[in-house]
Design a protein around this motif. Sequence first.
Motif, PDB file in Angstrom:
ATOM      1  N   PHE A  13       0.828  -1.202   0.000  1.00 54.55           N
ATOM      2  CA  PHE A  13       0.000   0.000   0.000  1.00 54.55           C
ATOM      3  C   PHE A  13       0.868   1.259   0.000  1.00 54.55           C
ATOM      4  O   PHE A  13       0.624   2.203  -0.754  1.00 54.55           O
ATOM      5  N   THR A  14       1.919   1.258   0.821  1.00 56.55           N
ATOM      6  CA  THR A  14       2.826   2.410   0.891  1.00 56.55           C
ATOM      7  C   THR A  14       3.546   2.619  -0.435  1.00 56.55           C
ATOM      8  O   THR A  14       3.686   3.754  -0.905  1.00 56.55           O
ATOM      9  N   MET A  15       3.976   1.534  -1.060  1.00 56.77           N
ATOM     10  CA  MET A  15       4.652   1.656  -2.353  1.00 56.77           C
ATOM     11  C   MET A  15       3.718   2.233  -3.415  1.00 56.77           C
ATOM     12  O   MET A  15       4.136   3.020  -4.260  1.00 56.77           O
ATOM     13  N   ASN A  16       2.453   1.861  -3.369  1.00 55.76           N
ATOM     14  CA  ASN A  16       1.487   2.368  -4.344  1.00 55.76           C
ATOM     15  C   ASN A  16       1.153   3.838  -4.119  1.00 55.76           C
ATOM     16  O   ASN A  16       0.639   4.490  -5.024  1.00 55.76           O
ATOM     17  N   GLN A  55      -0.762   0.276  15.991  1.00 48.71           N
ATOM     18  CA  GLN A  55       0.664   0.536  16.190  1.00 48.71           C
ATOM     19  C   GLN A  55       1.500  -0.305  15.232  1.00 48.71           C
ATOM     20  O   GLN A  55       2.481   0.177  14.661  1.00 48.71           O
ATOM     21  N   THR A  56       1.094  -1.557  14.999  1.00 42.75           N
ATOM     22  CA  THR A  56       1.801  -2.427  14.053  1.00 42.75           C
ATOM     23  C   THR A  56       1.732  -1.845  12.642  1.00 42.75           C
ATOM     24  O   THR A  56       2.732  -1.808  11.923  1.00 42.75           O
ATOM     25  N   MET A  57       0.559  -1.392  12.235  1.00 46.44           N
ATOM     26  CA  MET A  57       0.396  -0.805  10.903  1.00 46.44           C
ATOM     27  C   MET A  57       1.191   0.494  10.764  1.00 46.44           C
ATOM     28  O   MET A  57       1.806   0.750   9.731  1.00 46.44           O
ATOM     29  N   LYS A  58       1.173   1.288  11.819  1.00 43.15           N
ATOM     30  CA  LYS A  58       1.937   2.547  11.790  1.00 43.15           C
ATOM     31  C   LYS A  58       3.423   2.241  11.648  1.00 43.15           C
ATOM     32  O   LYS A  58       4.124   2.851  10.826  1.00 43.15           O
ATOM     33  N   ASP A  59       3.928   1.292  12.429  1.00 36.59           N
ATOM     34  CA  ASP A  59       5.346   0.931  12.360  1.00 36.59           C
ATOM     35  C   ASP A  59       5.719   0.377  10.986  1.00 36.59           C
ATOM     36  O   ASP A  59       6.752   0.746  10.430  1.00 36.59           O
ATOM     37  N   ALA A  60       4.873  -0.493  10.434  1.00 36.12           N
ATOM     38  CA  ALA A  60       5.160  -1.071   9.118  1.00 36.12           C
ATOM     39  C   ALA A  60       5.157   0.002   8.036  1.00 36.12           C
ATOM     40  O   ALA A  60       6.001  -0.012   7.132  1.00 36.12           O
ATOM     41  N   THR A  61       4.228   0.940   8.113  1.00 37.25           N
ATOM     42  CA  THR A  61       4.172   2.032   7.130  1.00 37.25           C
ATOM     43  C   THR A  61       5.422   2.894   7.212  1.00 37.25           C
ATOM     44  O   THR A  61       5.999   3.270   6.190  1.00 37.25           O
ATOM     45  N   MET A  62       5.858   3.185   8.425  1.00 34.62           N
ATOM     46  CA  MET A  62       7.054   4.014   8.592  1.00 34.62           C
ATOM     47  C   MET A  62       8.299   3.277   8.095  1.00 34.62           C
ATOM     48  O   MET A  62       9.159   3.889   7.442  1.00 34.62           O
ATOM     49  N   VAL A  63       8.400   1.977   8.347  1.00 32.93           N
ATOM     50  CA  VAL A  63       9.542   1.194   7.869  1.00 32.93           C
ATOM     51  C   VAL A  63       9.544   1.146   6.344  1.00 32.93           C
ATOM     52  O   VAL A  63      10.588   1.333   5.710  1.00 32.93           O
ATOM     53  N   ALA A  64       8.384   0.916   5.742  1.00 35.08           N
ATOM     54  CA  ALA A  64       8.293   0.872   4.276  1.00 35.08           C
ATOM     55  C   ALA A  64       8.656   2.231   3.674  1.00 35.08           C
ATOM     56  O   ALA A  64       9.376   2.305   2.672  1.00 35.08           O
ATOM     57  N   ASP A  66      10.601   4.571   4.982  1.00 33.27           N
ATOM     58  CA  ASP A  66      12.041   4.768   5.133  1.00 33.27           C
ATOM     59  C   ASP A  66      12.828   3.920   4.139  1.00 33.27           C
ATOM     60  O   ASP A  66      13.830   4.371   3.579  1.00 33.27           O
ATOM     61  N   ALA A  67      12.372   2.683   3.887  1.00 36.78           N
ATOM     62  CA  ALA A  67      13.053   1.817   2.925  1.00 36.78           C
ATOM     63  C   ALA A  67      12.959   2.379   1.510  1.00 36.78           C
ATOM     64  O   ALA A  67      13.921   2.311   0.743  1.00 36.78           O
ATOM     65  N   LEU A  68      11.815   2.943   1.158  1.00 38.90           N
ATOM     66  CA  LEU A  68      11.662   3.546  -0.173  1.00 38.90           C
ATOM     67  C   LEU A  68      12.571   4.757  -0.334  1.00 38.90           C
ATOM     68  O   LEU A  68      13.186   4.952  -1.391  1.00 38.90           O
ATOM     69  N   ILE A  69      12.678   5.565   0.697  1.00 40.27           N
ATOM     70  CA  ILE A  69      13.573   6.729   0.635  1.00 40.27           C
ATOM     71  C   ILE A  69      15.020   6.263   0.511  1.00 40.27           C
ATOM     72  O   ILE A  69      15.786   6.801  -0.304  1.00 40.27           O
ATOM     73  N   ALA A  70      15.420   5.259   1.283  1.00 38.87           N
ATOM     74  CA  ALA A  70      16.786   4.747   1.209  1.00 38.87           C
ATOM     75  C   ALA A  70      17.090   4.177  -0.179  1.00 38.87           C
ATOM     76  O   ALA A  70      18.177   4.403  -0.726  1.00 38.87           O
ATOM     77  N   ALA A  71      16.136   3.468  -0.768  1.00 42.35           N
ATOM     78  CA  ALA A  71      16.333   2.919  -2.109  1.00 42.35           C
ATOM     79  C   ALA A  71      16.465   4.037  -3.141  1.00 42.35           C
ATOM     80  O   ALA A  71      17.277   3.942  -4.067  1.00 42.35           O
ATOM     81  N   HIS A  72      15.686   5.086  -2.983  1.00 36.78           N
ATOM     82  CA  HIS A  72      15.764   6.218  -3.904  1.00 36.78           C
ATOM     83  C   HIS A  72      17.133   6.901  -3.795  1.00 36.78           C
ATOM     84  O   HIS A  72      17.747   7.244  -4.811  1.00 36.78           O
ATOM     85  N   VAL A  73      17.613   7.095  -2.576  1.00 31.34           N
ATOM     86  CA  VAL A  73      18.923   7.716  -2.380  1.00 31.34           C
ATOM     87  C   VAL A  73      20.012   6.841  -2.978  1.00 31.34           C
ATOM     88  O   VAL A  73      20.910   7.335  -3.674  1.00 31.34           O
TER      89      VAL A  73
END
Length: 96
Positions: A13-16, A55-64, A66-73
Motif C-alpha cells: 500500500f505504501t509503495m502504491n 501501532q503495528t500498521m503505523k510501524d510497518a508504514t514508517m519502515v516501508a 524509510d526503505a523507499l527513501i533509502a532505495a531512492h537515495v
Amino acid sequence: QQDWAIKLLVIEFTMNLTCSSATGYSPFLLNHGHLLAPFIWNTNSGYPGVRVYLQTMKDATMVAHDALIAAHVKSTMSTNQKWRESLFVEGDLIYL
C-alpha cells in the motif's frame, strides 16, 4: 520475524502511494485519479487489540516509507557515479 504477512500488505500500500521519479505520480493516483487523505494514527482506543493493530500498521508504514527513501537515495547515488561530461556539442551528428 513472524508477522511479515501482515506487514506485506501495508508495504504494498505504501509503495502504491509513493511518487515515482520516472512519472512524477504515484501508482495509486494513476489508477484511481486522486490521492488518499493522510492517515491519522489515533492509537487511544479503549480496545487493546485495536491499539496493537494500529501501532503495528503505523510501524510497518514508517519502515516501508524509510526503505523507499533509502532505495531512492541509493539509486540516485549509483546513477550519479556513472555521470560524465558530454563530449558532444550542439550540431554534432551522432548515432542513437
